[in-house]
Structures are given as C-alpha cells and as structure tokens.
Scaffold this active site. Structure first.
Site, short mmCIF file in Angstrom:
data_model
loop_
_atom_site.label_atom_id
_atom_site.label_comp_id
_atom_site.label_asym_id
_atom_site.label_seq_id
_atom_site.Cartn_x
_atom_site.Cartn_y
_atom_site.Cartn_z
N GLU A 1 -8.02 -0.36 -5.40
CA GLU A 1 -7.01 0.53 -5.96
C GLU A 1 -6.33 -0.02 -7.07
O GLU A 1 -6.02 -1.27 -6.97
CB GLU A 1 -6.01 1.14 -4.83
CG GLU A 1 -5.00 2.09 -5.43
CD GLU A 1 -3.96 2.42 -4.52
OE1 GLU A 1 -4.48 2.36 -3.05
OE2 GLU A 1 -2.63 2.27 -4.58
N GLU B 1 4.54 1.81 -10.25
CA GLU B 1 5.07 2.58 -9.05
C GLU B 1 6.72 2.20 -9.06
O GLU B 1 7.13 1.17 -9.53
CB GLU B 1 4.29 1.80 -7.62
CG GLU B 1 3.11 2.37 -7.44
CD GLU B 1 2.43 1.79 -6.09
OE1 GLU B 1 2.68 2.74 -5.11
OE2 GLU B 1 2.31 0.57 -6.03
#
Length: 373
Positions: A251, A256
C-alpha cells in the site's frame, strides 16, 4: 672459332632453351566470367518479423552471406548454375530507427550486393501537454483529470467502493456511490472534485473513489484541500491492481491527514508491505508540516521507480523509501497500482469525532500522472 662452329654450338643451346621454356610454363587460363541475377534486387520491409524469398538466376557457382546475421539470415548459403530460391529471414525490429544491411553474392572474382532495409517501430505520439501543467524533469504527461466539466466523475475513468463495516480500521462511515437519498456526496463544480462526509438519518455517509487506470512507476500528484473537522481522515493513496493480501501486496499512502491523531496542519506519507506495516509498528511513515492545510490547496506528490519512492509536499521532498533488494516482503512495488481518494471518518487514525461539525469536505483541484520519457 669459325662461324660454322659458332652456329653449330648456338643452335643446340637455343633448342634446349626453347624446350626448357616450353616445359616450365603453362598457358594462361581465361578468367571465369559467369553471371548472377537476383530478383528482387532489393528488399524494403516493415518492422515486423518476416520471411522473404529472392530468386537467384546464374550460369555459374555462387555464394551468399548477410552483412548482419543478428537480424537477417539467408539459406542456402550458395548454389550452382540454374535458378535457386534463397530464403531471407528477418527478425522483428523493436527499435524506432530504420536498420539496413547487404546480401553479398560472390561468383568468380565478382560480387553482387542486394540492399535490405527494415523500418523501425512507429514512435508513439507524445500528447501535447495542456497549458498550465508543469511536467517534472525527465517525465511526460500520461493521464490527468482537471475536473473542468461540472457534474459527476465519469464512470469510464472512475469507480466507487461502497459499504461499511469499519474497513479494517474501525471507521464509522458507510461509503456510497456518488449520493445518498438525493444528497450529492461526490460532485464536480468550480473546477474541482469534492468528497463529502455527511450525517444522513443517523448514519455518516462518505465517498471512496478510485481510478480505473493503473500504473507501474511514474510521478503521481494531486492538488488538495483537506478537512479540519474532528474525526475526518482524507487520503490520497494507491493499492495494487491484483490485490490478494494486505499488507503483503503493498500500500502506498501519498497523503493522509487526520487532525484528531496527527494534529492540525500535519500530513503524513507511508508505505505498508509484509516487512513494514502499522499492525507490526514497522511501517515507514513521515509526518510533514503543511501550513493552512484545510484552508488552502497544496500539491502532494510521489515519484515511484524500481529503486525508490520519494514523497513531496509543494515540491519539497520529505520522505524516501528505497528498494533494499530483499525481496517481495520488503518491496512488492514492481506491480501496477491504481489511485484512490477517500474521506474516512473516525477509526484508528481518524480518531475523536464531532458530528456537530459535519459535513466534512475534501477537495481535489486536479490529479496528474506522468511517465518516464
């Protein structure tokens, strides 16, 4: 000595000399002429692998050789008087440039050359870069979405993930496709795509939208404005096309933002894989200060090659993850990944929520993908 004697001695000597000369020399042989004709007299070929036949018509023995046996071979390599087919095998030209060689036929003291040329592959057209797009050095634009057309994201380019259940992170929201009960939660207006997390009928609904295209390596960037609503967790990230297991297949988190756990005006970039992941506490992460992250747009970018990943905010490098060569558990990133935008709410990283401050908005001004030239 009188003339008679002289003549008597000279005559035998002359005869002997004539005899020796006659015995020690051979008459000159006429040069072999002969003739060779080849039909066709030249070969001009496309880039594809092909087998051609040329016809040799001769009245003598002959031989033939290719000037470049790596991609052009002939059979047979010679023949006798008469009519003989010669097979010419040409391998595929995988380059862009035309290449050429000669088939050289030799007979007697003569030679005949037959030119062979093969075009290269057609170069793909480089799309013209739209005005206003800055291309990273060494790259060219491969795909982009500027969100200039109001409405909904095109389903020919995007797909939604839907559902609840926490998504492995104890998240609160339920994802829907575009809208819930007539309320749009993903829409394009004023030159940007907006994702909303909104409470409708006692449930928080939001958006998780992905590209249908996928890439292995490249430069990926988006200009984003995030949310400061407590519990909101906007992300710009990538997952593998052929996903089987997490975290084993990898990933890539380009951006974020979670005010409740990271603090205000701080974004993070991370990678997860078998050896490095958050459940084990070994993930590779870096938190970067971003001034006015929720009130201004900022550019978040990833450069991904076979050797490293580099993460940027507004052109400033803040994290590098190198391929250490220790195999798939350390680097599962030699496979295609697709792009994702989502707005989670609560959960492990979203943290403490405040429903009274909903809706949360996550705005995407553009997303662009560049590939190596």
């Amino acid at each position: 000595m009188n003339s008679f004697l002289r003549k008597g001695l000279l005559l035998p000597l002359a005869a002997a000399t004539l005899l020796i000369t006659a015995c020690g020399s051979k008459p000159a042989q006429p040069a072999q002429e002969g003739s060779v004709k080849v039909n066709p007299s030249s070969l001009s070929l496309s880039d594809a692998a092909v087998t051609e036949v040329v016809t040799v018509i001769s009245d003598c023995d002959w031989g033939v050789a290719s000037g470049n046996k790596d991609w052009c071979t002939v059979s047979p390599s010679g023949g006798v008087a008469g009519t003989t087919p010669v097979t010419v095998k040409i391998s595929e030209n995988k380059g862009y440039d035309t290449r050429s060689t000669l088939l050289t036929f030799r007979y007697g003291g003569n030679k005949l050359e037959v030119p062979v040329s093969q075009t290269g592959k057609q170069k793909p057209e480089t799309p013209e870069t739209p005005e206003g797009i800055t291309v990273p050095e060494g790259y060219e634009l491969d795909w982009n979405e500027e969100f200039d057309t109001p409405g909904k994201p095109s389903l020919s380019d995007w797909w939604y993930e839907t559902g609840g259940g926490g998504w492995g992170n104890n998240e609160i929201q339920t994802y829907v496709a575009s809208a819930k009960d007539g309320q749009d939660l993903c829409y394009i207006a004023d030159g940007k795509m907006t994702l909303e997390a909104r409470k409708i009928g006692g449930t928080v609904y939001s958006i998780r939208i992905n590209t249908k295209k996928y890439w292995k390596y490249g430069w990926f960037e988006a200009r984003l404005k995030v949310s400061d609503v407590p519990g909101s967790w906007p992300a710009f990230w990538m997952m593998p096309q052929n996903f089987q297991t997490w975290p084993g297949d990898g990933e890539i988190d380009i951006m974020e933002y979670a005010i409740s756990t990271q603090g205000k005006n701080k974004s993070s970039s991370s990678i997860h894989c078998g050896a490095f992941n958050w459940p084990a506490g070994t993930q590779k992460t870096h938190v970067m200060p971003v001034n006015n992250a929720a009130s201004e747009f900022h550019v978040y970018a990833l450069e991904w090659t076979a050797d490293y990943m580099k993460f940027y905010v507004d052109g400033n490098l803040h994290m590098t993850f190198a391929n250490d060569g220790k195999g798939y558990s350390h680097w599962p990133f030699d496979n295609p990944f697709y792009l994702k935008f989502n707005l989670a709410y609560g959960g492990n990283m979203g943290g403490q929520t405040d429903d009274a401050k909903l809706p949360a908005l996550y705005e995407v001004d553009y997303v662009r993908v560049f590939k190596k030239k």
